[in-house]
Design a protein around this motif. Structure first.
Motif, PDB file in Angstrom:
ATOM      1  N   SER A   1     -39.987 -12.233   5.334  1.00  0.00           N
ATOM      2  CA  SER A   1     -38.967 -13.154   5.832  1.00  0.00           C
ATOM      3  C   SER A   1     -37.687 -12.995   5.020  1.00  0.00           C
ATOM      4  CB  SER A   1     -39.475 -14.597   5.765  1.00  0.00           C
ATOM      5  OG  SER A   1     -40.577 -14.783   6.638  1.00  0.00           O
ATOM      6  N   ILE A   2     -36.587 -13.561   5.542  1.00  0.00           N
ATOM      7  CA  ILE A   2     -35.277 -13.443   4.900  1.00  0.00           C
ATOM      8  C   ILE A   2     -34.610 -14.805   4.812  1.00  0.00           C
ATOM      9  CG2 ILE A   2     -32.929 -12.523   5.139  1.00  0.00           C
ATOM     10  CD1 ILE A   2     -34.133 -10.042   6.432  1.00  0.00           C
ATOM     11  N   PHE A   3     -34.171 -15.147   3.617  1.00  0.00           N
ATOM     12  CA  PHE A   3     -33.341 -16.329   3.370  1.00  0.00           C
ATOM     13  C   PHE A   3     -31.927 -15.802   3.103  1.00  0.00           C
ATOM     14  CE2 PHE A   3     -31.275 -19.576   0.886  1.00  0.00           C
ATOM     15  CZ  PHE A   3     -31.825 -20.792   1.275  1.00  0.00           C
ATOM     16  N   PRO A   4     -30.973 -15.987   4.039  1.00  0.00           N
ATOM     17  CA  PRO A   4     -29.648 -15.389   3.874  1.00  0.00           C
ATOM     18  C   PRO A   4     -28.650 -16.331   3.206  1.00  0.00           C
ATOM     19  CG  PRO A   4     -29.824 -16.299   6.058  1.00  0.00           C
ATOM     20  CD  PRO A   4     -31.150 -16.607   5.352  1.00  0.00           C
ATOM     21  N   HIS A   5     -27.482 -15.791   2.911  1.00  0.00           N
ATOM     22  CA  HIS A   5     -26.315 -16.567   2.463  1.00  0.00           C
ATOM     23  C   HIS A   5     -26.582 -17.381   1.192  1.00  0.00           C
ATOM     24  CE1 HIS A   5     -24.786 -15.370   6.305  1.00  0.00           C
ATOM     25  NE2 HIS A   5     -25.564 -16.197   6.987  1.00  0.00           N
ATOM     26  N   LEU A   6     -27.304 -16.788   0.244  1.00  0.00           N
ATOM     27  CA  LEU A   6     -27.564 -17.494  -1.009  1.00  0.00           C
ATOM     28  C   LEU A   6     -26.253 -17.914  -1.660  1.00  0.00           C
ATOM     29  CD1 LEU A   6     -29.537 -18.382  -3.253  1.00  0.00           C
ATOM     30  CD2 LEU A   6     -29.266 -16.087  -4.244  1.00  0.00           C
ATOM     31  N   ASP A   7     -26.133 -19.187  -1.957  1.00  0.00           N
ATOM     32  CA  ASP A   7     -24.976 -19.787  -2.629  1.00  0.00           C
ATOM     33  C   ASP A   7     -23.675 -19.669  -1.840  1.00  0.00           C
ATOM     34  OD1 ASP A   7     -26.479 -20.654  -4.826  1.00  0.00           O
ATOM     35  OD2 ASP A   7     -26.233 -18.740  -5.869  1.00  0.00           O
ATOM     36  N   VAL A   8     -23.776 -19.360  -0.551  1.00  0.00           N
ATOM     37  CA  VAL A   8     -22.588 -19.353   0.298  1.00  0.00           C
ATOM     38  C   VAL A   8     -22.340 -20.748   0.865  1.00  0.00           C
ATOM     39  CG1 VAL A   8     -21.577 -18.421   2.421  1.00  0.00           C
ATOM     40  CG2 VAL A   8     -22.830 -16.915   0.868  1.00  0.00           C
ATOM     41  N   PHE A   9     -23.412 -21.417   1.262  1.00  0.00           N
ATOM     42  CA  PHE A   9     -23.333 -22.778   1.782  1.00  0.00           C
ATOM     43  C   PHE A   9     -24.008 -23.732   0.797  1.00  0.00           C
ATOM     44  CE2 PHE A   9     -23.662 -19.976   5.563  1.00  0.00           C
ATOM     45  CZ  PHE A   9     -22.373 -20.189   6.061  1.00  0.00           C
TER      46      PHE A   9
END
Length: 219
Positions: free
Chosen positions: A164-172
């Motif tokens: 699985s993929i958790f995207p946008h780390l520390d972007v939101f």
């Protein structure tokens, strides 16, 4: 297929180099189809952002503004009404599919409904470049936090890769490492946490991380 699963697109030279290597020849010699469908399933997206992705304008530009030999639009929601005999040649002739973000469960739904999901395993030489949900859709589960489409029965996606993929780390504000760790418990199995300077490539079952930023492997 050859996969380039990004969080935020082709954001740095390392990810661009990975794309060039997957293509195997100059980008100027390659034809691309862009798929904006996932945007329609997410309440934060709409006509302006969809046009921005297709046109390659800031802040949505990146993939479609690269110097492709040709660039076309493939809207999955239209495919069931025109017949496979029309759209399948378009897909088979493309060197790369550029798949934008939005809601991954909505995208998975229309990949199945259109028939394209059944075709993907046969596209052995095609490169799939995903952004956010366009990457997550190929995973087994996306986690309930990322389901925004009201019609989604659950958080399952296509499962063409085994992580699985958790995207946008520390972007939101909600995409923190602490949230990613809780998310990983929910989805189970191996997972990658990616910031927008990071991506994962998959070729012949071999998975590698490409990053000029921050990433983590969980599970």
């Amino acid at each position: 297929m050859k996969l380039l699963l990004t969080s935020g697109g082709v954001r740095n030279p390392s990810i661009r180099q990975a794309l060039d290597e997957l293509l195997g020849r100059p980008i100027e010699d390659c034809s691309a189809l862009c798929i904006p469908t996932a945007q329609w399933g997410h309440p934060m997206c709409g006509p302006v952002s969809a046009r921005g992705f297709v046109a390659g304008t800031p802040p949505w530009g990146g993939l479609t503004s690269l110097p492709w030999r040709s660039l076309g639009l493939l809207e999955l929601t239209a495919l069931p009404s025109i017949g496979e005999e029309r759209w399948l040649p378009w897909v088979r002739e493309a060197d790369v599919l550029l798949v934008d973000g939005g809601d991954a469960t909505y995208l998975a739904h229309w990949l199945r409904e259109s028939g394209l999901a059944d075709v993907l395993p046969t596209l052995t030489d095609t490169v799939w470049v995903g952004v956010s949900a366009g990457s997550m859709v190929l995973t087994p589960r996306i986690g309930s936090d990322f389901v925004e489409w009201a019609g989604a029965p659950d958080d399952r996606a296509l499962g063409l890769v085994d992580f699985s993929i958790f995207p946008h780390l520390d972007v939101f504000p909600t995409n923190t490492m602490a949230q990613a760790q809780a998310w990983a418990v929910e989805v189970g199995g191996p997972a990658y946490v990616l910031d927008d300077q990071s991506a994962v490539t998959v070729v012949d079952g071999r998975t590698e991380v490409v990053s000029e930023g921050v990433w983590h492997r969980l599970g």
